[in-house]
Design a protein around this motif. Structure first.
Motif, PDB file in Angstrom:
ATOM      1  N   MET A   1       1.022  -1.177   0.001  1.00 44.87           N
ATOM      2  CA  MET A   1      -0.155   0.005   0.136  1.00 44.87           C
ATOM      3  C   MET A   1       0.906   1.321  -0.071  1.00 44.87           C
ATOM      4  SD  MET A   1      -2.630   1.210   2.867  1.00 44.87           S
ATOM      5  CE  MET A   1      -3.924   2.272   2.459  1.00 44.87           C
ATOM      6  N   THR A   2       0.677   2.194  -0.729  1.00 39.72           N
ATOM      7  CA  THR A   2       1.209   3.520  -0.841  1.00 39.72           C
ATOM      8  C   THR A   2       0.505   4.651  -0.130  1.00 39.72           C
ATOM      9  OG1 THR A   2       0.467   4.031  -2.940  1.00 39.72           O
ATOM     10  CG2 THR A   2       2.266   2.915  -2.980  1.00 39.72           C
ATOM     11  N   HIS A   3       1.347   5.371   0.392  1.00 41.12           N
ATOM     12  CA  HIS A   3       0.529   6.738   1.222  1.00 41.12           C
ATOM     13  C   HIS A   3       0.583   7.899   0.268  1.00 41.12           C
ATOM     14  CE1 HIS A   3      -0.056   4.003   4.548  1.00 41.12           C
ATOM     15  NE2 HIS A   3       1.124   3.529   4.572  1.00 41.12           N
ATOM     16  N   GLU A   4      -0.069   8.743   0.601  1.00 43.66           N
ATOM     17  CA  GLU A   4       0.004  10.040   0.022  1.00 43.66           C
ATOM     18  C   GLU A   4       0.942  10.785   0.594  1.00 43.66           C
ATOM     19  OE1 GLU A   4      -2.954  13.950  -1.004  1.00 43.66           O
ATOM     20  OE2 GLU A   4      -3.591  12.620   0.671  1.00 43.66           O
ATOM     21  N   TYR A   5       1.920  11.469  -0.069  1.00 44.36           N
ATOM     22  CA  TYR A   5       2.896  12.323   0.446  1.00 44.36           C
ATOM     23  C   TYR A   5       2.200  13.679   0.512  1.00 44.36           C
ATOM     24  CZ  TYR A   5       6.996   9.181  -0.525  1.00 44.36           C
ATOM     25  OH  TYR A   5       7.684   8.223  -0.567  1.00 44.36           O
ATOM     26  N   VAL A   6       2.462  14.359   1.576  1.00 47.67           N
ATOM     27  CA  VAL A   6       1.921  15.772   1.694  1.00 47.67           C
ATOM     28  C   VAL A   6       3.333  16.474   2.025  1.00 47.67           C
ATOM     29  CG1 VAL A   6       0.590  17.362   3.244  1.00 47.67           C
ATOM     30  CG2 VAL A   6      -0.129  15.107   2.881  1.00 47.67           C
ATOM     31  N   ILE A   7       3.565  17.730   1.397  1.00 50.28           N
ATOM     32  CA  ILE A   7       4.505  18.558   1.429  1.00 50.28           C
ATOM     33  C   ILE A   7       4.230  20.061   1.766  1.00 50.28           C
ATOM     34  CG2 ILE A   7       6.749  19.366   0.049  1.00 50.28           C
ATOM     35  CD1 ILE A   7       6.526  16.673  -1.338  1.00 50.28           C
ATOM     36  N   ALA A   8       4.585  20.448   2.658  1.00 50.66           N
ATOM     37  CA  ALA A   8       3.940  21.873   3.195  1.00 50.66           C
ATOM     38  C   ALA A   8       5.484  22.800   2.907  1.00 50.66           C
ATOM     39  CB  ALA A   8       3.673  21.940   4.546  1.00 50.66           C
ATOM     40  N   LEU A   9       5.082  23.650   2.130  1.00 44.58           N
ATOM     41  CA  LEU A   9       6.314  24.719   1.933  1.00 44.58           C
ATOM     42  C   LEU A   9       6.100  25.943   2.392  1.00 44.58           C
ATOM     43  CD1 LEU A   9       6.044  23.641  -1.830  1.00 44.58           C
ATOM     44  CD2 LEU A   9       7.747  22.790  -0.010  1.00 44.58           C
ATOM     45  N   ASN A  10       7.197  27.061   2.323  1.00 37.54           N
ATOM     46  CA  ASN A  10       6.956  28.180   2.579  1.00 37.54           C
ATOM     47  C   ASN A  10       6.591  28.745   4.091  1.00 37.54           C
ATOM     48  OD1 ASN A  10       7.400  28.958  -0.462  1.00 37.54           O
ATOM     49  ND2 ASN A  10       5.107  28.503  -0.556  1.00 37.54           N
ATOM     50  N   GLY A  11       7.194  27.883   4.938  1.00 41.08           N
ATOM     51  CA  GLY A  11       6.873  28.036   6.286  1.00 41.08           C
ATOM     52  C   GLY A  11       8.189  28.302   7.070  1.00 41.08           C
ATOM     53  N   ARG A  12       8.416  27.698   8.415  1.00 40.88           N
ATOM     54  CA  ARG A  12       9.476  27.632   9.107  1.00 40.88           C
ATOM     55  C   ARG A  12       9.301  26.421  10.187  1.00 40.88           C
ATOM     56  NH1 ARG A  12      14.099  30.296  10.233  1.00 40.88           N
ATOM     57  NH2 ARG A  12      14.914  29.915  12.195  1.00 40.88           N
ATOM     58  N   VAL A  13       9.939  25.458  10.196  1.00 42.72           N
ATOM     59  CA  VAL A  13      10.084  24.339  11.152  1.00 42.72           C
ATOM     60  C   VAL A  13      11.251  24.633  12.334  1.00 42.72           C
ATOM     61  CG1 VAL A  13      10.268  22.008  11.321  1.00 42.72           C
ATOM     62  CG2 VAL A  13       9.705  22.777   9.317  1.00 42.72           C
ATOM     63  N   GLU A  14      10.476  24.387  13.504  1.00 43.18           N
ATOM     64  CA  GLU A  14      11.255  24.660  14.794  1.00 43.18           C
ATOM     65  C   GLU A  14      11.215  23.514  15.548  1.00 43.18           C
ATOM     66  OE1 GLU A  14      13.345  27.307  15.665  1.00 43.18           O
ATOM     67  OE2 GLU A  14      12.812  28.034  13.950  1.00 43.18           O
ATOM     68  N   PRO A  15      12.046  23.042  16.080  1.00 39.99           N
ATOM     69  CA  PRO A  15      13.761  23.574  16.155  1.00 39.99           C
ATOM     70  C   PRO A  15      14.185  23.212  14.992  1.00 39.99           C
ATOM     71  CG  PRO A  15      13.508  21.547  17.507  1.00 39.99           C
ATOM     72  CD  PRO A  15      12.034  21.725  17.095  1.00 39.99           C
ATOM     73  N   ASP A  16      14.994  24.035  14.170  1.00 37.03           N
ATOM     74  CA  ASP A  16      15.536  23.704  13.029  1.00 37.03           C
ATOM     75  C   ASP A  16      16.954  22.959  12.797  1.00 37.03           C
ATOM     76  OD1 ASP A  16      16.664  23.918  10.371  1.00 37.03           O
ATOM     77  OD2 ASP A  16      16.340  26.173  10.111  1.00 37.03           O
ATOM     78  N   LEU A  17      16.767  21.666  12.672  1.00 37.96           N
ATOM     79  CA  LEU A  17      18.003  20.841  12.654  1.00 37.96           C
ATOM     80  C   LEU A  17      18.462  20.487  11.185  1.00 37.96           C
ATOM     81  CD1 LEU A  17      16.454  18.119  15.212  1.00 37.96           C
ATOM     82  CD2 LEU A  17      17.667  20.086  15.714  1.00 37.96           C
ATOM     83  N   SER A  18      17.733  21.138  10.316  1.00 35.47           N
ATOM     84  CA  SER A  18      18.390  21.030   9.238  1.00 35.47           C
ATOM     85  C   SER A  18      20.008  21.251   8.668  1.00 35.47           C
ATOM     86  CB  SER A  18      17.417  21.698   8.170  1.00 35.47           C
ATOM     87  OG  SER A  18      18.035  21.678   6.616  1.00 35.47           O
ATOM     88  N   ASP A  19      20.522  20.260   8.222  1.00 36.61           N
ATOM     89  CA  ASP A  19      21.934  20.777   7.725  1.00 36.61           C
ATOM     90  C   ASP A  19      22.026  21.312   6.442  1.00 36.61           C
ATOM     91  OD1 ASP A  19      22.796  19.476   9.818  1.00 36.61           O
ATOM     92  OD2 ASP A  19      22.948  17.340   9.166  1.00 36.61           O
ATOM     93  N   GLU A  20      20.804  21.431   5.737  1.00 37.13           N
ATOM     94  CA  GLU A  20      20.896  21.964   4.215  1.00 37.13           C
ATOM     95  C   GLU A  20      20.505  23.423   3.941  1.00 37.13           C
ATOM     96  OE1 GLU A  20      18.762  18.848   2.335  1.00 37.13           O
ATOM     97  OE2 GLU A  20      19.781  17.094   3.230  1.00 37.13           O
ATOM     98  N   GLY A  21      20.162  24.137   5.092  1.00 33.79           N
ATOM     99  CA  GLY A  21      19.614  25.528   5.020  1.00 33.79           C
ATOM    100  C   GLY A  21      18.560  25.357   5.848  1.00 33.79           C
ATOM    101  N   ALA A  22      18.062  26.755   5.886  1.00 29.22           N
ATOM    102  CA  ALA A  22      16.741  26.972   6.424  1.00 29.22           C
ATOM    103  C   ALA A  22      15.874  25.911   6.642  1.00 29.22           C
ATOM    104  CB  ALA A  22      16.438  28.289   6.576  1.00 29.22           C
ATOM    105  N   ALA A  23      15.226  25.336   7.557  1.00 27.43           N
ATOM    106  CA  ALA A  23      14.010  24.476   7.176  1.00 27.43           C
ATOM    107  C   ALA A  23      12.857  25.298   7.326  1.00 27.43           C
ATOM    108  CB  ALA A  23      13.836  23.438   8.623  1.00 27.43           C
ATOM    109  N   THR A  24      12.303  25.235   5.933  1.00 25.08           N
ATOM    110  CA  THR A  24      11.133  26.082   5.584  1.00 25.08           C
ATOM    111  C   THR A  24       9.939  24.985   5.083  1.00 25.08           C
ATOM    112  OG1 THR A  24      11.861  26.449   3.247  1.00 25.08           O
ATOM    113  CG2 THR A  24      12.324  28.125   5.018  1.00 25.08           C
ATOM    114  N   ALA A  25      10.256  23.498   4.979  1.00 21.83           N
ATOM    115  CA  ALA A  25       9.381  22.854   4.743  1.00 21.83           C
ATOM    116  C   ALA A  25       9.411  21.465   5.289  1.00 21.83           C
ATOM    117  CB  ALA A  25       9.525  22.697   3.070  1.00 21.83           C
ATOM    118  N   ILE A  26       8.295  20.803   5.358  1.00 18.86           N
ATOM    119  CA  ILE A  26       8.128  19.365   6.000  1.00 18.86           C
ATOM    120  C   ILE A  26       7.311  18.381   4.751  1.00 18.86           C
ATOM    121  CG2 ILE A  26       6.056  20.182   7.307  1.00 18.86           C
ATOM    122  CD1 ILE A  26       7.214  18.194   9.486  1.00 18.86           C
TER     123      ILE A  26
END
Length: 145
Positions: A1-26
């Motif tokens: 069974m596959t699941h729908e991927y949901v991608i939320a953009l243009n925000g900010r994720v806290e705490p920001d643990l991203s190594d690739e730049g500011a975490a603006t999406a999840i």
């Protein structure tokens, strides 16, 4: 069974643990977080059938233990976008080790802090589903292309 991927953009994720730049999406599927990071990095996990959401500057935090108390604390303190997680930890409503990272449960809160005079809880995701509004989009619209 596959699941729908949901991608939320243009925000900010806290705490920001991203190594690739500011975490603006999840991104998440089923009840698990798949990716957190810059918009372009998280967008890249899409298989072509993802639901994309525009957070419009909202802040994503791990889900606090008591949403009613958390909402009251946020309204009283009017935190900046970069310190809402600290405010919730200091109020003992969020574990200091709580984070949103790949593999974590997709349980989080989305806060609208754009108007400092009226900060508010905008949406809640539990087990990968919005608790109000459309199950897949909650109160959000698709991002502008």
């Amino acid at each position: 069974m596959t699941h729908e991927y949901v991608i939320a953009l243009n925000g900010r994720v806290e705490p920001d643990l991203s190594d690739e730049g500011a975490a603006t999406a999840i991104g998440w599927a089923a009840d698990a977080v798949l990716a957190v990071g810059p918009d372009d990095v998280v967008r890249a996990i899409s298989r072509g059938d993802s639901t994309f959401l525009d957070l419009r500057g909202c802040v994503v935090t791990p889900l606090p233990g008591d949403l009613r108390d958390a909402s009251a604390v946020v309204r009283r303190s009017a935190p900046r976008r970069s310190d809402i997680d600290r405010v919730l930890v200091e109020a003992e409503l969020l574990d200091a080790d709580a984070s949103l990272e790949p593999g974590a449960r997709a349980d989080f809160a989305i806060w609208d802090l754009r108007d400092p005079a009226k900060p508010r809880l905008k949406a809640v995701v539990r087990d990968g589903h919005f608790t109000e509004g459309d199950e897949h989009r909650g109160p959000f619209s698709p991002p502008a292309t």
